[in-house]
Motif scaffolding. Structure first.
Motif: not given
Ligand SMILES: Nc1ncnc2c1ncn2[C@@H]1O[C@H](COP(=O)(O)OP(=O)(O)OP(=O)(O)O)[C@@H](O)[C@H]1O
Ligand SMILES: Nc1ncnc2c1ncn2[C@@H]1O[C@H](COP(=O)(O)OP(=O)(O)OP(=O)(O)O)[C@@H](O)[C@H]1O
Ligand SMILES: [Mg+2]
Ligand SMILES: [Mg+2]
Lengths: 257, 289, 299, 286, 257
Positions: B165-175, B177-187, B189-195
């Protein structure tokens, strides 16, 4: 100063999709020279730079810096990486990023801070000292990386497309800055660029590399009257001629490959 | 930890080593043979230390028999069908517990790590529940769900959950942000970005959490068996050996050795799997990028 | 349905939690000698480590009854963790089945030497302390000066040898083993004088279970008492079952001192336990033991 | 024109700030609400259930008060049992945590950074990591004897693994370009370690430390089951359990829960200070 | 298509070192237009782009895309980030990186793969499909990011210095590629660049931004005869004139600020 003989490098050696990045490359750079390297994207310029810096061990050939075989990173070297944003330390302020390498230089804290301040000022970032890298724009980050290398006053400076992310005006200022610093501190500089005009403007010599595997396909001495000036130098007929020459070499090869 | 563990291709070994060379040690890349001989040396030194402590009487040999004796007993234990049955039972409880823990912890970590409000709201409860030791839980859980395999598995899950649990939570923090933005910019949703971004990007660190959890689960399996002292399981074997007068320390430690070795093997397998699955990660770290 | 069997028992299959100790031998003897079968019962023992652990099992119906020491059971009853019902008495301390022992080179020679010393117990505030307190008082030793530390079974010998405890409070088979292998000396028998034949453990259930299954309870009590009677002059019957549920091998089983196995129930001697507990303030209110017990139904 | 824009912007910022503040307040309120609701549910369910094993929270709190917090003002309202049991436990936990965390960081860095250390140590460490401490109590006992030394060793032995593994993972995944930058500028080992490797390992190290914080509370309880223990929260808790004093046991559980919660909040405060740069840099996306 | 009114953005609002990146910026882009934005480094171009993409919420003003207020990311949008290397997913092969956004497009696996292949080919990366991003040079990574955006066929494409890391020849090819794709698929494109020549060559309009806080200081319509051609267009007198004009605007402001 720098002597490269018969250098070659293969990525992923052994595996079926091994990639020959450099093959049989020979090059030498005199002390105090500013050498520009141009060549098609993906040809192996960064690989060459990394080899000189001792960051990768080339699979063949030799590199000598000041007569010594490069095994580890040579002393008194600075590199401006192409991927500048990743080369900055996100947990340090901009000033600390610039000052960090100076710890090797027997400078006290105050001197380090001053040197960092001065370098940042020279790249137009006075006032950004206390910001963190993520708070800067791309071009500003790139300038921090340049400032870091300049503040270090290396005897050999390797720059990998150092001005790619700044506007035209700043770019010219930085070109002149590099020329000025080089003159003051007798650095040897190897500068990779995609801008042919720039290579002729700042370079004492321009080396053109071929498509991968890279080797030298052209080596032009730039004999322009100094000191260089953004307007007069670029109008000089030799400049125009050399620029066309480099362009032909780059294109010729890019087209042929 | 299992950083530069063995891997098939020698080329990769050299890359890994170069990272180390860059960071601290200025060691030259070394071959597989050297690496294995170092491992052997490490293990031999450990065994020799135990042997020495016992043989010199520095530690009472009745409580810590010489390593060679333990090893010899360990070997004979394998051919003991009763011991094998104990071992199988433990492995089953371990596997079920660890599997359930992962199935619960990863989605939960994704949820808590990506929706701060849920994290904040649940934190007081989670952090309150977390430090309750299994000794206190045993009678309560036993009352609610009964004893037996389900009790052990519950306790294993409860303990093994946290590292993942903790490693997942802390791992997510280290992602990045630009990689997340990249996918977001293609429309997306948050769930897709997460997965599609956060999960794969933090997968190596989650895997480290899983390796931690594998150890924790093993410890908990055996410990609850020792506490329960009934039925089957290596822990029961250990418990019973301790009931004898005097305690059969060689048996206990031979059992412990098998647990430890199982841990080593599991870790090695997980590291190997990790290297296959996250080649992009290790290769990038190995080769100057 | 259970009505098909003898005596119209409410149920015929019961599960009993036991301890892996000599004290619970009667149950195994009763199984081994088919005494339960005679009563129409099929008893499955389930070994647990300590009595309190079986209480949740008792409460959620996993087991029907359990073998536990009275001190723990009375404490649980007092705290309301369960409503206790004693089905049958189990074991009482026999001379030399418990012993305070010292290593051969220890300065402790007499009971008086124990003053201020550290002694191990299996569980704090349990029957060991309860009995020893009375015996120490009888020997003019201040019981309050003793420092009790809880040491698990397996670790008694190592901590004794390494001097972590001054004297060891042992039960069988450790008494025999310590005497034989380490030459340990007996200092005091905690089950002597006022604590002679001190009741240790019994078979208990919840009042609720008892109310539902009075016939099973009676049948169970008879079988246990009959087993105890049989064991009184038949050492072999006990020695035979010991290795099956304890870690005592046949050779040791032949030499250890057994506790007394009760072949009848006696509220008077049990009341002593409750009274001492009250005296030690381990109980919040008195317990009238008689109300928790049934008259002995067997001959 | 420009001035009005500026005013508008300032207003917008103020609005956003107050929104953020309100959001924070709302989150906190939400948290408390959740807590209160859960406690109410707990109280109701336990009262309906009426099982001695699950006393209602109100009873537990009263018990905690009488047992620990009804002392004189001179001892900060702590009772003698509180001073006798809670303080030593906290001390053990703190010392064990500090020792275990330090060992974990040092070993983790060694194993994560040096292939040589990795080769020599990894096998043994993985072996030790899988060993259930309860099986080794006898060995702990003969090596360390009764009391503090064994307890600390026991806590440290359990605490060290999450810190070690996560630190090693962090140390191994330092951005290669950062390492290359260090190498290029010929930073000494110490400088690299202190200025670059450690900071970039910190986020992952903190995941391990956070695990270790609550784990230290748990193993503290277990360490107080070691033979010869005479005080501590864990001791009290297991003693209460053996006496079937379930309200006292629950008091121990709740105390542990509260301590766990407080420790975690403390930890998060420290983390926010130490990892501020990391969180800020990660918030590119709002 | 795109309507920006009175946009402003402040970073770190409230704190003493708040930074006004954009202030009172107005801009509108017609459907199918290719707008180039130039401006000094750090002025706020990337911030503007992020706001349009709905990745940050500007502190003031409005952005409308096709009449709708931007709250989240608008549909059918693609962005080529300035920091291209970080925007690629390191755990995916190059082909997968390009194909991933196509999942939004109701395409089956095969169609996605083909589209990715085609896009990679068009940026000169045929054959690199199965490599991972870290195995590519900087310029190649940048082209992967471009290919990803192109394959998506967005109706609005935002490009932040998309050709900064490639050689001159490739850069020209990519410029022409963008022009061609735009023509085929009627995209609206907003392209940030530091290369003034480039802005005039590819743009239908060039907008010049001021130093921070950014606002529009020049908005030039580029009326060059199409189709554009690297040699003839750049020789065209209007081109030379416009280029000088943009240059003056950029410099003028850079100098004045
Ligand atoms: N996250 C942030 N926090 C604080 N300030 C920021 C942040 N991001 C950007 N800035 C500041 O905002 C200003 C504009 O940044 P932006 O990235 O938009 O510039 P740009 O025009 O894209 O520059 P370049 O051409 O150098 O990429 C810069 O001065 C920068 O320092
Ligand atoms: N780690 C690696 N593994 C495999 N191949 C690599 C690796 N790094 C680079 N290459 C390959 O080596 C070749 C040369 O890369 P290099 O980075 O030196 O190019 P470059 O000349 O700097 O290009 P650019 O101008 O685009 O930055 C490229 O084709 C690239 O795919
Ligand atoms: Mg490059
Ligand atoms: Mg930008």
């Amino acid at each position: 100063m720098l002597e490269i003989t018969n250098l070659s490098h293969v990525y992923g050696g052994g595996s079926p999709n091994a990639h020959h990045a450099i093959e049989g490359l020979n090059l030498s750079v005199a002390a105090g020279e500013l050498l520009c390297i141009v060549g098609p994207s993906g040809c192996g310029k960064s690989t060459l730079l990394r080899s000189i810096a001792g960051l990768i061990t080339p699979t063949g050939g030799q590199i000598k810096v000041e007569g010594d075989l490069v095994r580890q990173t040579p002393d008194n070297l600075a590199v401006v990486f192409q991927d500048y944003s990743r080369s900055l330390f996100p947990w340090m302020s901009v000033a600390d990023n610039v000052a960090l390498p100076l710890r090797r230089k027997n400078m006290d804290k105050k001197a380090r801070r001053e040197a960092a301040h001065e370098a940042l000022e020279s790249v137009g970032l006075a006032g950004a000292e206390r910001k963190y890298p993520f708070q800067l724009s791309g071009g500003m980050q790139q300038r921090v990386a340049i400032a870091r290398a300049l503040a270090y006053r290396p005897s050999l400076m390797l720059m990998d497309e150092p001005f790619g992310s700044v506007d035209a005006q700043t770019r010219e200022d930085l070109e002149d800055l590099v020329l000025k610093v080089r003159g003051h501190h007798r650095m040897t500089i190897v500068l990779i660029t995609h801008d042919i005009d720039e290579s002729v403007y700042v370079g004492d010599r321009v080396v053109v590399l071929s498509k991968a595997p890279a080797h030298v396909v052209g080596d032009l001495k730039v004999d322009l009257p100094g000191p260089r000036d953004q307007i007069t130098t670029r109008e000089h007929p030799d400049f125009v001629h050399l620029r066309a020459e480099v362009g032909r070499l780059v294109r010729g090869h890019a087209a042929a490959a | 930890m299992a950083g530069q563990a063995d891997r098939g291709q020698d080329a990769h070994v050299t890359h890994d080593l170069r990272v180390s060379a860059q960071t601290l040690a200025r060691a030259r890349p070394v071959g597989t043979a050297t690496r294995w001989s170092r491992r052997a040396a490490g293990a031999v030194a450990f065994v020799a230390l135990i042997e020495l402590l016992s043989r010199t009487g520095l530690v009472d040999p009745e409580s810590l028999p010489p390593a060679t004796e333990i090893a010899a007993r360990g070997v004979t234990l394998v051919s003991d069908p009763a011991f094998r049955a104990h071992a199988l039972t433990s492995m089953l409880a371990w596997a079920i517990g660890l599997g359930l823990a992962a199935l619960i912890a990863v989605p939960l970590g994704l949820l808590l790590g990506s929706v701060p409000i849920i994290d904040a709201a649940s934190r007081s409860v989670v952090e309150f529940l977390r430090p309750i030791p299994s000794v206190a839980l045993i009678p309560l859980v036993a009352l609610l769900i009964g004893t037996g395999l389900q009790l052990r598995v519950t306790l294993v899950v409860y303990a093994a959950l946290w590292p993942i649990l903790y490693n997942t939570m802390y791992g997510l923090r280290g992602v990045d942000p630009l990689a997340k933005e990249s996918l977001r910019s293609y429309g997306f949703g948050p769930l897709s970005v997460l997965l599609r971004v956060s999960l794969p990007s933090s997968a190596p660190f989650i895997m480290t959490g899983f390796r931690l959890a594998a150890g924790v689960a093993l410890i908990l399996t055996v410990s609850t068996e020792i506490v329960a002292g009934q039925g089957e399981g290596i822990g029961v074997f250990i418990y019973l050996a301790g009931l004898a007068v005097p305690a059969r320390m060689t048996d206990i430690l031979a059992g412990v050795c098998w647990v430890g070795l199982f841990g080593v093997v599991v870790n090695a397998l997980l590291v190997a799997a990790e290297r296959r699955a996250f080649r992009w990660h290790h290769a990038r770290l190995g080769e100057p990028g | 349905p259970p009505s098909a069997t003898a005596g119209g028992l409410e149920k015929t299959k019961i599960k009993i939690a036991t301890l892996p100790a000599i004290d619970s031998a009667a149950l195994y003897v009763a199984i081994d000698q088919k005494l339960f079968e005679k009563e129409g019962l099929e008893v499955t023992p389930q070994v647990v480590q300590a009595a309190p652990e079986a209480i949740p099992m008792l409460l959620n119906g996993e087991i029907d009854a359990m073998f536990g020491n009275y001190v723990s059971m009375f404490a649980a009853h007092d705290k309301g963790a369960l409503k206790l019902r004693i089905l049958a008495e189990g074991s009482r301390a026999a001379p030399d089945s418990l012993s305070i022992m010292a290593l051969p080179d220890s300065p402790i020679k007499t009971a008086k030497d124990l003053e201020g010393k550290t002694i191990n117990v299996n569980v704090l505030q349990n029957f060991q302390e309860l009995a020893l307190t009375q015996v120490l008082k009888a020997n003019n030793v201040d019981p309050a000066s003793i420092k009790y530390v809880q040491v698990t079974f397996q670790n008694i010998m190592p901590s004794w040898k390494s001097g972590q405890i001054d004297a060891a409070y042992l039960g069988e088979p450790m008494v025999t083993a310590a005497t034989a292998s380490m030459g340990a000396r007996k200092i005091l028998d905690p089950a002597s004088g006022p604590a002679a034949e001190f009741p240790i453990s019994g078979y208990v259930s919840t009042q609720e279970w008892y109310d539902k299954n009075p016939k099973v309870a009676a049948a169970f009590q008879r079988a246990i008492h009959n087993a105890a009677k049989l064991m009184e002059n038949n050492r072999e019957a006990v020695a035979k079952v010991l290795p099956t549920f304890t870690q005592i091998d046949a050779a040791t089983a032949a030499t250890v001192t057994f506790p007394y196995f009760s072949s009848n129930d006696n509220p008077v001697r049990l009341q002593r336990v409750a009274d001492w507990m009250l005296e030690a303030k381990w109980l919040g209110k008195p317990i009238e033991v008689k109300t928790l017990m049934s008259p002995t139904t067997s001959g | 024109m420009k001035a009005t824009a500026e005013v508008a912007t300032r207003a917008a910022i103020a609005r956003r700030d107050s929104v953020a503040r309100r959001k924070g307040v709302r989150t906190a309120a939400f948290r408390w609400l959740v807590l209160v609701v859960l406690i109410l549910v707990w109280e109701t369910v336990t009262r309906v259930l009426g099982s001695a094993f699950f006393p209602p929270p109100s009873m537990i709190v009263v018990r905690m008060y009488t047992m620990w917090f009804s002392g004189p003002p001179s001892t900060l309202f702590l009772t003698d049992p509180a001073i006798e049991h809670i303080l030593p436990s906290l001390g053990r936990m703190a010392a064990g945590f500090a020792g275990g965390a330090l060992a974990g960081v040092v070993l983790g860095l060694a194993v994560g950074l040096s292939a040589r250390a990795y080769d020599y140590l990894d096998g043994v460490l993985q072996f030790l990591r899988a060993i259930p401490p309860p099986a080794l109590i006898t060995v702990f006992l003969v090596v360390f004897g009764f009391g503090l030394k064994a307890q600390l060793a026991f806590i440290m032995f359990s605490i060290v693994w999450p810190v070690l593994l996560n630190t090693a993972d962090g140390a191994r995944s330092v951005e290669p370009l950062h390492l290359q930058t260090c190498q290029v500028f010929r930073l000494t080992r110490a400088e690299r370690l202190r200025r670059v490797i450690l900071p970039s390992t910190l986020p992952k190290m903190f995941a391990g430390l956070r695990l270790a914080v609550s784990l230290s509370l748990i193993v503290m309880v277990f360490s107080e089951l070691l033979p010869g223990t005479t005080d501590g929260i864990g001791f009290q808790l297991t003693f209460a359990k053996s006496q079937s004093d379930l309200t006292a046991m629950w008091a121990g559980i709740v105390l542990l829960g509260v301590l766990g919660y407080l420790l975690n909040e403390l930890f998060l405060v420290v983390e926010r200070r130490v990892l501020g740069w990391h969180h800020a840099a990660q918030q590119l996306t709002e």
